[in-house]
Design a protein around this motif. Structure first.
Motif, PDB file in Angstrom:
ATOM      1  N   LEU A  57      -6.062   8.405  -5.343  1.00 40.58           N
ATOM      2  CA  LEU A  57      -5.390   9.567  -4.761  1.00 40.58           C
ATOM      3  C   LEU A  57      -4.641  10.340  -5.845  1.00 40.58           C
ATOM      4  N   VAL A  83       0.402  10.245   4.352  1.00 40.84           N
ATOM      5  CA  VAL A  83      -0.493   9.127   4.038  1.00 40.84           C
ATOM      6  C   VAL A  83      -0.205   7.988   5.009  1.00 40.84           C
ATOM      7  N   GLN A 115     -13.242   7.589  -2.111  1.00 35.66           N
ATOM      8  CA  GLN A 115     -12.656   6.372  -1.555  1.00 35.66           C
ATOM      9  C   GLN A 115     -13.723   5.518  -0.877  1.00 35.66           C
ATOM     10  N   ALA A 121      -0.224   4.332   5.759  1.00 31.44           N
ATOM     11  CA  ALA A 121      -0.266   3.015   5.127  1.00 31.44           C
ATOM     12  C   ALA A 121       0.336   1.984   6.072  1.00 31.44           C
ATOM     13  N   ALA A 178      -5.854  -1.553  -2.036  1.00 29.76           N
ATOM     14  CA  ALA A 178      -4.855  -0.545  -1.676  1.00 29.76           C
ATOM     15  C   ALA A 178      -4.321   0.157  -2.913  1.00 29.76           C
ATOM     16  N   SER A 205      -6.887   2.588  -4.162  1.00 27.52           N
ATOM     17  CA  SER A 205      -6.918   3.837  -3.378  1.00 27.52           C
ATOM     18  C   SER A 205      -5.757   4.746  -3.762  1.00 27.52           C
ATOM     19  N   ALA A 206      -4.577   4.151  -3.999  1.00 25.79           N
ATOM     20  CA  ALA A 206      -3.418   4.962  -4.394  1.00 25.79           C
ATOM     21  C   ALA A 206      -3.654   5.617  -5.747  1.00 25.79           C
ATOM     22  N   VAL A 265      -4.692   4.700   3.309  1.00 25.09           N
ATOM     23  CA  VAL A 265      -4.814   3.695   2.253  1.00 25.09           C
ATOM     24  C   VAL A 265      -4.599   2.312   2.847  1.00 25.09           C
ATOM     25  N   ALA A 287       0.827  -1.206   0.000  1.00 25.55           N
ATOM     26  CA  ALA A 287       0.000   0.000   0.000  1.00 25.55           C
ATOM     27  C   ALA A 287       0.860   1.253   0.000  1.00 25.55           C
ATOM     28  N   THR A 310       1.370   4.099  -2.995  1.00 26.62           N
ATOM     29  CA  THR A 310       1.091   5.496  -2.676  1.00 26.62           C
ATOM     30  C   THR A 310       2.274   6.388  -3.027  1.00 26.62           C
TER      31      THR A 310
END
Length: 486
Positions: free
Chosen positions: A343, A168, A365, A170, A336, A339-340, A318, A15, A19
Motif C-alpha cells: 500500500l 483501511v 495485492q 484491518a 499483513a 500488504s501494508a 489488509v 495489520a 498500515t
C-alpha cells in the motif's frame, strides 16, 4: 506527497499498526481506531486471543516491517526477541526421526505475539501524525457516490463520526465492513474458504534456571508422522516447544480434525503420547505459568473484493480482513505487513485516490496474497475433514494426500544436502517465492533429482532419521552438507 487530510485505520492489531506506518507519510493525520484498551507493555488483550499461541515472524514480514519502521528488528531483539538459525537451534523431528543439525540459509526472530505488537505500538507512537484511539468500536461507514467518506464509531462517552479521505479495514476475521458495503449497494463479495478443522492448544512455561547439557536446542518441532499404519492419534499432531522472550516457552500441540486437550491435566497426559518423549520431559522440567488455551477459528478465508467491477473508492483491506490463513503456516503477520508495504508503494506513486488507484492496488495485492494462499491450499486440501469452497473432488484430495507428504520429505531431504534447494525452500517458507517458482528452477530440480537418485542408492552425506525416542543429535553436519553440495 500528501494525498489527503485524514486517513483512518480500523483496528490496532499488527495489520493495523503496520498500515498506520504506511499511511503516515501521505496524510496530515492518521487515526487508528481500536476497540480494546491497549496495554502499556507486552500483555494479552481480548481482541487478539491467538496471542497465546506461537507466532513466527517470517523473513518477508521482518523486511516489510523493517521498511515501514526502520530499526524494528533491532528493537525487537533488544526487547527480548531471539535471533536464531532454526537448522542449528531447533531439534526437528520429521519423517522417520530427528533431522541432522546443520547451518542453512534461514534465520528467524522468535518472540511472542504480544512482544511483537508492543514493539510495533512503540514504533507507531513515534510518528507525530498518528494517533491511536483506544476504546473505539467501529459501527459503520459513510458512503457517498461510490466513495467511503467517513467512519462511525462508539466510545464509552457515546457515538462519534469522523470524515475521512481514506479508510483501511484491518479488523480481522470478524470484520463487518463487507456487510456494511452490501447494505450500501455493493454485491455480496465472493468468498473462498477452506477449513481443515485445525485445532491447537498451548500453555506457557518458564524455563528452568539450569538447562540439561543435552538441551543444545532452543526450539523443538515435531511434525506429524508419515506412518500410514496403526499409531496413537497424538502421532498426527504438529508440536512446538517454542522459545520466546524472558526465558519462557510456549508448549503447543495442534492437529487437523482431531480433539485436543483443554485442561492442564489432559494437556500433560496428551503430551506424553506424542512421537517423542522429549516434549513431555522438557515440559516436566519447566514451570507452567498459564492455563491451557485452545483455538478453533483457523479456516482459510479470502474475501475477493478485488473481483468487484467497481470497488468502493477510498477503502482498502489488509490482514485477516481480506485474507485469513490457517495459523499453522505462520503467514498472517507477514502477509499483513506485506500488504501494508505494498500500500505504501502504491501511495508513493499515486497522484490521487481514484478508481484507478484502487484497481491497481487490488490487482497487486491479489498477486501477493496468491503466494501464501497457494501454500495453504497445497496441504489443507489433502485432508478429508476439510470443508469449504476450495475442497477438491475426492479423487484429487486423495492424490494430494498421497503425494504432498512424500514431496515435502523429498524437498526437506534435498535441502539438507544441496544449498540451492535449501536457499529456495527457505524463500518459499518465508513467502519470498512461490512454490511454483521454486519447482520451475532448473537448479532446484537438478538438486531434487540428484538427491532422489543418491537416496535410492543409499548414498546420503548428511544422515537423518535418528531415533525419535532418543535425544536429538547435537553434531553439526554443515561440513558434510557442503561436501555433498560439491
Amino acid at each position: 506527497m500528501r494525498l489527503g487530510k485524514t486517513a483512518v485505520v480500523l483496528g490496532g492489531s499488527a495489520a493495523g499498526l503496520c498500515t498506520a506506518g504506511a499511511l503516515a507519510p501521505h496524510f496530515d493525520e492518521v487515526l487508528v481506531l481500536e476497540r480494546d484498551e491497549l496495554p502499556a507493555g507486552a500483555a494479552h488483550r481480548r481482541g487478539v486471543p491467538q496471542s497465546k499461541h506461537p507466532h513466527f515472524l517470517l523473513n518477508s514480514g521482518r523486511r516489510a516491517i523493517g521498511a515501514l519502521f526502520p530499526g524494528f528488528e533491532d528493537d525487537l531483539v533488544a526487547a527480548g526477541g531471539l535471533h536464531l538459525m532454526p537448522s542449528m537451534d531447533a531439534a526437528y523431528l520429521d519423517g522417520a526421526g530427528w533431522s541432522a543439525r546443520k547451518r542453512s540459509a534461514m534465520t528467524m526472530i522468535y518472540g511472542s505475539r504480544i512482544l511483537i505488537e508492543r514493539v510495533l505500538r512503540d514504533k507507531v507512537r513515534e510518528l507525530a501524525n498518528v494517533v491511536i484511539r483506544e476504546g473505539a468500536a467501529v459501527t459503520g461507514l459513510t458512503v457517498r457516490d461510490g466513495r467511503v467518506s467517513g467512519v462511525d464509531f462508539s466510545t464509552p462517552d457515546g457515538g462519534e463520526h469522523l470524515d475521512a479521505d481514506f479508510v483501511v479495514d484491518a479488523m480481522g476475521r470478524g470484520s463487518a465492513v463487507g456487510g456494511w458495503l452490501v447494505a450500501a449497494g455493493w454485491p455480496e463479495p465472493e468468498v473462498r474458504t477452506l477449513d481443515a478443522k485445525v485445532t491447537y492448544t498451548s500453555r506457557w512455561y518458564d524455563l528452568p534456571p539450569e538447562r540439561p547439557a543435552s538441551w543444545w536446542w532452543r526450539h523443538l518441532v515435531i511434525m506429524p508422522t508419515p506412518d500410514k499404519g496403526e499409531h496413537p492419534a497424538e502421532h498426527e499432531f504438529l508440536v512446538n516447544f517454542f522459545p520466546i522472550e524472558g526465558d519462557r516457552v510456549i508448549a503447543c500441540m495442534g492437529s487437523w480434525g482431531l480433539d485436543m486437550p483443554r485442561t492442564a491435566d489432559t494437556f500433560v497426559e496428551t503430551a506424553r503420547r506424542v512421537r517423542t518423549p522429549l516434549f513431555a520431559a522438557a515440559m516436566d522440567r519447566c514451570a507452567p505459568t498459564s492455563e491451557v488455551h485452545l483455538t478453533r477459528s483457523t479456516g482459510n478465508k479470502w474475501r475477493r473484493y478485488d473481483r468487484w467491477a467497481s470497488p468502493p473508492r477510498g477503502l482498502v483491506f489488509v490482514g485477516d480482513a481480506i485474507c485469513a490463513f490457517n495459523p499453522f503456516y505462520a503467514q498472517g503477520i507477514s502477509s499483513a505487513a506485506g500488504s501494508a508495504l505494498l500500500l505504501r508503494e502504491h501511495l508513493e506513486r499515486a497522484s490521487g485516490l481514484d478508481a484507478a488507484f484502487s484497481a491497481r492496488f487490488f490487482t497487486a495485492q491479489r498477486k501477493a496474497l496468491g503466494v501464501p494462499w497457494s501454500l495453504a491450499m497445497a496441504r489443507d486440501q489433502g485432508y478429508a475433514c476439510a470443508v469449504g469452497t476450495e475442497k477438491p473432488p475426492e479423487w484429487r484430495r486423495r492424490l494430494l494426500a498421497a503425494v504432498s507428504g512424500p514431496a515435502f520429505s523429498l524437498v526437506v531431504g534435498a535441502a539438507r544436502e544441496y544449498d540451492v534447494v535449501d536457499e529456495h525452500f527457505a524463500k518459499v517458507f518465508n513467502l519470498d517465492e512461490s512454490l511454483g517458482e521454486m519447482l520451475r528452477n532448473p537448479r532446484v530440480l537438478a538438486g531434487l533429482v540428484r538427491y532422489r537418485i543418491r537416496a535410492a542408492l543409499g548414498k546420503h552425506r548428511v544422515p537423518f532419521g535418528f531415533d525419535p525416542r532418543a535425544e536429538p543429535p547435537a553434531t553439526d553436519y554443515s561440513t558434510a552438507a557442503a561436501a555433498a553440495a560439491r
